[in-house]
Design a protein around this motif. Structure first.
Motif, PDB file in Angstrom:
ATOM      1  N   ALA A 166      -2.212   4.490   3.868  1.00 55.19           N
ATOM      2  CA  ALA A 166      -1.913   4.289   5.291  1.00 55.19           C
ATOM      3  C   ALA A 166      -3.093   4.625   6.195  1.00 55.19           C
ATOM      4  CB  ALA A 166      -0.723   5.158   5.689  1.00 55.19           C
ATOM      5  N   TYR A 180      -6.211   3.594   6.884  1.00 52.85           N
ATOM      6  CA  TYR A 180      -6.912   2.596   7.697  1.00 52.85           C
ATOM      7  C   TYR A 180      -6.039   2.129   8.859  1.00 52.85           C
ATOM      8  CZ  TYR A 180      -9.481  -1.536   9.157  1.00 52.85           C
ATOM      9  OH  TYR A 180     -10.170  -2.458   9.914  1.00 52.85           O
ATOM     10  N   TRP A 181      -4.791   1.856   8.582  1.00 51.38           N
ATOM     11  CA  TRP A 181      -3.893   1.343   9.623  1.00 51.38           C
ATOM     12  C   TRP A 181      -3.632   2.399  10.690  1.00 51.38           C
ATOM     13  CZ3 TRP A 181      -4.386  -3.429   8.679  1.00 51.38           C
ATOM     14  CH2 TRP A 181      -4.468  -3.880   7.357  1.00 51.38           C
ATOM     15  N   ILE A 241      -6.922  -4.438  -2.987  1.00 50.69           N
ATOM     16  CA  ILE A 241      -6.166  -3.922  -1.858  1.00 50.69           C
ATOM     17  C   ILE A 241      -5.412  -2.674  -2.307  1.00 50.69           C
ATOM     18  CG2 ILE A 241      -4.404  -4.405  -0.127  1.00 50.69           C
ATOM     19  CD1 ILE A 241      -6.865  -6.137   0.185  1.00 50.69           C
ATOM     20  N   PRO A 293      -2.613   0.719  -1.256  1.00 47.38           N
ATOM     21  CA  PRO A 293      -1.428   0.953  -0.418  1.00 47.38           C
ATOM     22  C   PRO A 293      -1.548   2.086   0.590  1.00 47.38           C
ATOM     23  CG  PRO A 293      -1.100   1.926  -2.574  1.00 47.38           C
ATOM     24  CD  PRO A 293      -2.421   1.224  -2.637  1.00 47.38           C
ATOM     25  N   SER A 315      -2.423 -12.127   5.840  1.00 50.72           N
ATOM     26  CA  SER A 315      -2.382 -11.852   4.403  1.00 50.72           C
ATOM     27  C   SER A 315      -2.348 -13.143   3.593  1.00 50.72           C
ATOM     28  CB  SER A 315      -1.155 -11.009   4.048  1.00 50.72           C
ATOM     29  OG  SER A 315      -1.299  -9.695   4.533  1.00 50.72           O
ATOM     30  N   MET A 318      -7.102 -10.323   5.432  1.00 54.69           N
ATOM     31  CA  MET A 318      -6.919  -9.701   4.122  1.00 54.69           C
ATOM     32  C   MET A 318      -7.363 -10.608   2.979  1.00 54.69           C
ATOM     33  SD  MET A 318      -4.875  -6.665   4.030  1.00 54.69           S
ATOM     34  CE  MET A 318      -3.372  -6.897   3.122  1.00 54.69           C
ATOM     35  N   PHE A 376      -8.708  -0.463   3.703  1.00 51.79           N
ATOM     36  CA  PHE A 376      -7.447  -0.891   3.088  1.00 51.79           C
ATOM     37  C   PHE A 376      -7.684  -1.490   1.713  1.00 51.79           C
ATOM     38  CE2 PHE A 376      -8.943  -4.379   5.779  1.00 51.79           C
ATOM     39  CZ  PHE A 376      -8.933  -5.461   4.917  1.00 51.79           C
ATOM     40  N   GLN A 378       2.104  -8.230  10.433  1.00 47.99           N
ATOM     41  CA  GLN A 378       1.591  -8.981   9.286  1.00 47.99           C
ATOM     42  C   GLN A 378       2.161 -10.393   9.306  1.00 47.99           C
ATOM     43  OE1 GLN A 378       0.868  -8.196   4.630  1.00 47.99           O
ATOM     44  NE2 GLN A 378       2.978  -7.768   5.236  1.00 47.99           N
ATOM     45  N   THR A 401       1.615  -4.966  -0.996  1.00 45.64           N
ATOM     46  CA  THR A 401       0.945  -3.679  -1.151  1.00 45.64           C
ATOM     47  C   THR A 401       0.904  -2.901   0.156  1.00 45.64           C
ATOM     48  OG1 THR A 401      -0.429  -4.564  -2.948  1.00 45.64           O
ATOM     49  CG2 THR A 401      -1.217  -2.562  -1.860  1.00 45.64           C
ATOM     50  N   VAL A 402       0.686  -3.605   1.268  1.00 43.00           N
ATOM     51  CA  VAL A 402       0.560  -2.926   2.565  1.00 43.00           C
ATOM     52  C   VAL A 402       1.824  -3.013   3.414  1.00 43.00           C
ATOM     53  CG1 VAL A 402      -1.916  -3.369   2.563  1.00 43.00           C
ATOM     54  CG2 VAL A 402      -0.398  -4.940   3.793  1.00 43.00           C
ATOM     55  N   HIS A 422       3.319  -0.269   5.708  1.00 43.67           N
ATOM     56  CA  HIS A 422       2.543   0.223   6.843  1.00 43.67           C
ATOM     57  C   HIS A 422       2.534  -0.748   8.023  1.00 43.67           C
ATOM     58  CE1 HIS A 422       1.397   3.220   4.015  1.00 43.67           C
ATOM     59  NE2 HIS A 422       0.692   2.380   3.275  1.00 43.67           N
TER      60      HIS A 422
END
Length: 233
Positions: A148, A150-151, A144, A146, A165, A61, A95, A27, A176-177, A180
């Protein structure tokens, strides 16, 4: 046009240059808008796909503007021609969530993943996502989430996932992410003397379960001040 290949090589090396076959999610975020986060994320994705030879996804994002798609499509001579839209989710996970959901004629609702597409960029090693904001209707808003899923799904289809982001002064998406992400890179303008916001972001990422890998001093032509290096190791 600024050539950041040397800087991206150094950044990639400082992140540990993950071994081929081991998916890695990175990220990129800043505490304040205007620090150049999107440029760094885009150039890192370009480097990992072209120079490091990894299949890379650039996940944007910023669902309000899809700035990465706009920039890449406007410079085909540098990045390559963008391919047609395809599904950006391997398993219909997402996500984000669109609320209220849009009803379908069969009585169901449109899955969130249908709002997100992906485009190849100059070949098959680099892909960029695009959120179709024009598909939103009436009171629909996107948030968005939290989860997991999608990742985890994307890790099975890409070696490097670079997540661009929005700055945390306008969105909490990065936090939020954060849990992950394998690593989070903070972008700070070398001309910015105020270290408090990025230091607060570093601490907030840790609280959210994220791992701050370090700081990229954007547009840095001189050494960052000693006090900044001390606060943001």
């Amino acid at each position: 046009m600024v050539d950041l290949n040397a800087e991206m090589a150094e950044l990639w090396s400082s992140l540990g240059a993950p071994a081929p076959g081991r998916p890695h999610v990175i990220q990129v975020v800043a505490a304040r808008r205007g620090e150049g986060t999107s440029t760094i994320a885009r150039e890192l994705a370009r480097f990992t796909s072209a120079r490091a030879g990894r299949k890379t996804w650039l996940v944007d994002m910023d669902l309000a503007t899809s700035n990465q798609f706009q920039t890449l499509s406007s410079q085909p001579e540098r990045f390559g021609v963008l391919g047609p839209a395809v599904a950006a989710s391997p398993d219909e996970s997402a996500f984000f969530t669109v609320q209220p959901p849009a009803p379908r004629s069969d009585g169901g609702v449109w899955p969130d993943s249908k709002y997100l597409t992906a485009h190849s960029v100059g070949g098959s090693r680099l892909w960029v996502t695009r959120f179709n904001r024009d598909a939103l209707r009436g009171r629909q808003k996107v948030h968005i989430i939290p989860g997991a899923e999608y990742w985890q799904a994307l890790r099975r289809h890409a070696e490097v996932i670079v997540v661009d982001s929005p700055s945390t002064d306008r969105s909490q998406a990065a936090l939020t992410v954060a849990q992950h992400m394998d690593q989070t890179v903070l972008v700070v303008s070398a001309q910015q003397p105020d270290v408090k916001p990025p230091a607060q972001l570093r601490d907030a990422l840790a609280t959210a379960g994220g791992r701050c890998a370090g700081v990229f001093f954007n547009q840095a032509s001189v050494q960052p001040p000693a006090f900044l290096r001390a606060i943001l190791p």
